[in-house]
Scaffold this active site. Sequence first.
Site, PDB file in Angstrom:
ATOM      1  N   ASP A  65      -7.628  10.750  -2.286  1.00  0.00           N
ATOM      2  CA  ASP A  65      -8.831   9.934  -2.155  1.00  0.00           C
ATOM      3  C   ASP A  65      -9.794  10.514  -1.125  1.00  0.00           C
ATOM      4  OD1 ASP A  65      -7.239   9.421   0.047  1.00  0.00           O
ATOM      5  OD2 ASP A  65      -7.114   7.271  -0.249  1.00  0.00           O
ATOM      6  N   ASN A 134      -2.031  -3.902   3.793  1.00  0.00           N
ATOM      7  CA  ASN A 134      -2.136  -4.877   2.691  1.00  0.00           C
ATOM      8  C   ASN A 134      -1.502  -4.350   1.400  1.00  0.00           C
ATOM      9  OD1 ASN A 134      -3.967  -2.972   1.835  1.00  0.00           O
ATOM     10  ND2 ASN A 134      -5.739  -4.338   1.746  1.00  0.00           N
ATOM     11  N   HIS A 136      -2.101  -1.361  -0.009  1.00  0.00           N
ATOM     12  CA  HIS A 136      -2.907  -0.461  -0.845  1.00  0.00           C
ATOM     13  C   HIS A 136      -2.318   0.951  -0.843  1.00  0.00           C
ATOM     14  CE1 HIS A 136      -5.524   0.426   2.856  1.00  0.00           C
ATOM     15  NE2 HIS A 136      -5.269   1.647   2.421  1.00  0.00           N
ATOM     16  N   GLU A 141      -6.901  -1.002  -3.847  1.00  0.00           N
ATOM     17  CA  GLU A 141      -6.801  -2.203  -3.023  1.00  0.00           C
ATOM     18  C   GLU A 141      -6.155  -3.349  -3.822  1.00  0.00           C
ATOM     19  OE1 GLU A 141      -7.378  -2.268   0.076  1.00  0.00           O
ATOM     20  OE2 GLU A 141      -9.335  -1.496   0.677  1.00  0.00           O
TER      21      GLU A 141
HETATM   22  C1  GLP Z   1      -6.113   4.810   4.174  1.00  0.00           C
HETATM   23  C2  GLP Z   1      -5.799   5.795   3.048  1.00  0.00           C
HETATM   24  C3  GLP Z   1      -4.411   5.622   2.503  1.00  0.00           C
HETATM   25  C4  GLP Z   1      -3.414   5.517   3.629  1.00  0.00           C
HETATM   26  C5  GLP Z   1      -3.735   4.302   4.470  1.00  0.00           C
HETATM   27  C6  GLP Z   1      -2.758   4.095   5.624  1.00  0.00           C
HETATM   28  O1  GLP Z   1      -6.715   3.652   3.727  1.00  0.00           O
HETATM   29  N1  GLP Z   1      -6.747   5.716   1.995  1.00  0.00           N
HETATM   30  O2  GLP Z   1      -4.109   6.701   1.641  1.00  0.00           O
HETATM   31  O3  GLP Z   1      -2.119   5.444   3.126  1.00  0.00           O
HETATM   32  O4  GLP Z   1      -5.034   4.471   5.014  1.00  0.00           O
HETATM   33  O5  GLP Z   1      -3.095   4.925   6.682  1.00  0.00           O
HETATM   34  P1  GLP Z   1      -2.209   5.124   7.996  1.00  0.00           P
HETATM   35  O6  GLP Z   1      -1.151   6.076   7.618  1.00  0.00           O
HETATM   36  O7  GLP Z   1      -3.171   5.703   8.993  1.00  0.00           O
HETATM   37  O8  GLP Z   1      -1.705   3.796   8.370  1.00  0.00           O
END
Ligand code: GLP
Length: 238
Positions: A65, A134, A136, A141
């Site tokens: 993404d 949440n 995702h 989402e």
């Molecule tokens: C973002 C990314 C996700 C990721 C999530 C959690 O929203 N789009 O791919 O898994 O954050 O991030 P973190 O690992 O910093 O908690």
Amino acid sequence: MKMKFDICKNYDEMSKHAAKIFADLIKEKPNAVLGLATGSTPEGMYDELSGAELDFSSIKTVNLDEYYPISPYNENSYRYFMNKHLFSRVNVKIENTYVPNGSAADPEKECKEYDELIEKLGGIDLQVLGIGPNGHIGFNEPGSELFSNTHVTALTESTIAANSRFFDNISDVPTKALTMGMSSILSAKKIVLLISGKVKHNALKALLNDKITPNVPATFLKLHRDVTVICDTDAYNG
Ligand code: GLP
């Protein structure tokens, strides 16, 4: 098939374990297609891989993404993150690394071409995923559809708040993103989902039963036949 759960004692052990799965694949299939993710969670795994003297010269990578709109030179872009945490530290050819283009003039066209690209590469051999508090996955989402390809999506307020820690100001967080959809993700041959920290406990709990719900998009992963969840005890015990 049931998800496999590997519970590690801490973040460091989780990162080493995940890196070993990638390293084994790179040795076994030097031209593998790696599906990569951003966020704090996989940073340790990228550190391990960078120090491991692996040959990335024929490896191809596709990222999950990217924010939209964002310049690839913006320090908060996922392209910048990947260059910094992995691509500049291993011998991957930068032209073999793909991240959705956050400054594409036509984002819908960019998404369509991204799926075509993944297909042309022969599909993803191993996809690493993080998870939002949440539930995702990528930027799929809560409320996301199961049958979805790469698409433009709006971020929820809670994700904007969670990700604002990287930005100077919450109003600087882009409100949209380009993300592989659940169909694109579930097409990967093998999936490794990393979950670390107490803040992810509720998201992890939703994976421990048989329920599948769009309210927690990560539960769609239960439909895949080869998912390993690698978590630390903080995430597991809460
Ligand atoms: C973002 C990314 C996700 C990721 C999530 C959690 O929203 N789009 O791919 O898994 O954050 O991030 P973190 O690992 O910093 O908690």
